[in-house]
Enzyme design. Structure first.
Site, PDB file in Angstrom:
ATOM      1  N   HIS A  57       0.845  -1.187   0.000  1.00 56.04           N
ATOM      2  CA  HIS A  57       0.000   0.000   0.000  1.00 56.04           C
ATOM      3  C   HIS A  57       0.888   1.246   0.000  1.00 56.04           C
ATOM      4  O   HIS A  57       2.107   1.155   0.237  1.00 56.04           O
ATOM      5  CB  HIS A  57      -0.947   0.010   1.217  1.00 56.04           C
ATOM      6  CG  HIS A  57      -0.247   0.103   2.539  1.00 56.04           C
ATOM      7  ND1 HIS A  57      -0.097  -0.969   3.380  1.00 56.04           N
ATOM      8  CD2 HIS A  57       0.352   1.150   3.162  1.00 56.04           C
ATOM      9  CE1 HIS A  57       0.558  -0.595   4.462  1.00 56.04           C
ATOM     10  NE2 HIS A  57       0.853   0.680   4.352  1.00 56.04           N
TER      11      HIS A  57
HETATM   12  P1  TYD Z   1      -1.967  -3.742   7.710  1.00 54.11           P
HETATM   13  O1  TYD Z   1      -2.135  -2.353   7.178  1.00 54.11           O
HETATM   14  O2  TYD Z   1      -2.473  -4.877   6.874  1.00 54.11           O
HETATM   15  O3  TYD Z   1      -0.436  -4.004   8.055  1.00 54.11           O
HETATM   16  P2  TYD Z   1       0.825  -4.031   7.036  1.00 54.11           P
HETATM   17  O4  TYD Z   1       0.782  -2.792   6.229  1.00 54.11           O
HETATM   18  O5  TYD Z   1       2.002  -4.110   7.943  1.00 54.11           O
HETATM   19  O6  TYD Z   1       0.745  -5.242   6.179  1.00 54.11           O
HETATM   20  O7  TYD Z   1      -2.639  -3.782   9.151  1.00 54.11           O
HETATM   21  C1  TYD Z   1      -3.157  -4.963   9.746  1.00 54.11           C
HETATM   22  C2  TYD Z   1      -4.420  -4.615  10.527  1.00 54.11           C
HETATM   23  O8  TYD Z   1      -4.119  -3.735  11.616  1.00 54.11           O
HETATM   24  C3  TYD Z   1      -5.466  -3.928   9.671  1.00 54.11           C
HETATM   25  O9  TYD Z   1      -6.731  -4.443  10.040  1.00 54.11           O
HETATM   26  C4  TYD Z   1      -5.369  -2.467  10.086  1.00 54.11           C
HETATM   27  C5  TYD Z   1      -4.921  -2.563  11.528  1.00 54.11           C
HETATM   28  N1  TYD Z   1      -4.103  -1.434  11.988  1.00 54.11           N
HETATM   29  C6  TYD Z   1      -4.558  -0.636  13.030  1.00 54.11           C
HETATM   30  O10 TYD Z   1      -5.659  -0.836  13.556  1.00 54.11           O
HETATM   31  N2  TYD Z   1      -3.773   0.384  13.462  1.00 54.11           N
HETATM   32  C7  TYD Z   1      -2.568   0.650  12.917  1.00 54.11           C
HETATM   33  O11 TYD Z   1      -1.877   1.596  13.359  1.00 54.11           O
HETATM   34  C8  TYD Z   1      -2.109  -0.177  11.831  1.00 54.11           C
HETATM   35  C9  TYD Z   1      -0.760   0.084  11.175  1.00 54.11           C
HETATM   36  C10 TYD Z   1      -2.896  -1.216  11.396  1.00 54.11           C
END
Ligand code: TYD
Length: 138
Positions: free
Chosen positions: A54
């Protein structure tokens, strides 16, 4: 600590070392390119795990592998670079409008992230083609 203006940059954090070990402090204007509104960390990534995929519209981040190592793939829409984080005094600043993928996590990797904003789902661009369009519109 980090190169201002670049879309991403790898920097070093100041280490206070003595015979008892090492300490890194990140504090205010001394060490940070933005005010921190959120801190989170990733750990327990299984072998072969890939994360990220992303970009953010506004968010700025600093990533530190406080334990272990991982690889970031960073993409600004015209070029891609791989950055390996493999020491606890290295920090990677990632500005807005950067597509990122993370992979090759070591089993002991703890990836600490300091972020300029609270979590906001609307700030994410999760589709690569949409990311490219948003970069080209600028
Ligand atoms: P995600 O964005 O998929 O992590 P990465 O980019 O590391 O692959 O995040 C995983 C889950 O956690 C998703 O449901 C969003 C949630 N999340 C939060 O609630 N707060 C946060 O600060 C972050 C980074 C993710």
């Amino acid at each position: 600590m980090t190169e201002a203006g670049a879309k991403w940059s790898l920097g070093r954090l100041p280490v206070r070392a003595d015979e008892r070990g090492r300490l890194v402090a990140i504090e205010g204007e001394n060490g940070l390119p933005f005010p921190v509104r959120r801190i989170y960390y990733l750990y327990g990534m299984p072998s072969g795990a890939e994360r990220g995929f992303h970009a953010h519209r506004k968010l700025e981040q600093l990533a530190i592998a406080v334990s272990g190592s991982c690889t970031f793939v960073l993409d600004d829409g015209s070029s891609r670079e791989e950055v390996r984080l493999d020491r606890p005094d290295a920090c990677l600043r990632i500005g807005p409008a950067v597509w990122r993928e993370m992979r090759d996590f070591s089993a002991d990797c703890v990836l600490l992230v300091l972020a300029s904003e609270r979590f906001e789902d609307g700030d994410y661009i999760r589709d690569y083609d949409e990311f490219l369009e948003s970069v080209r519109r600028k």
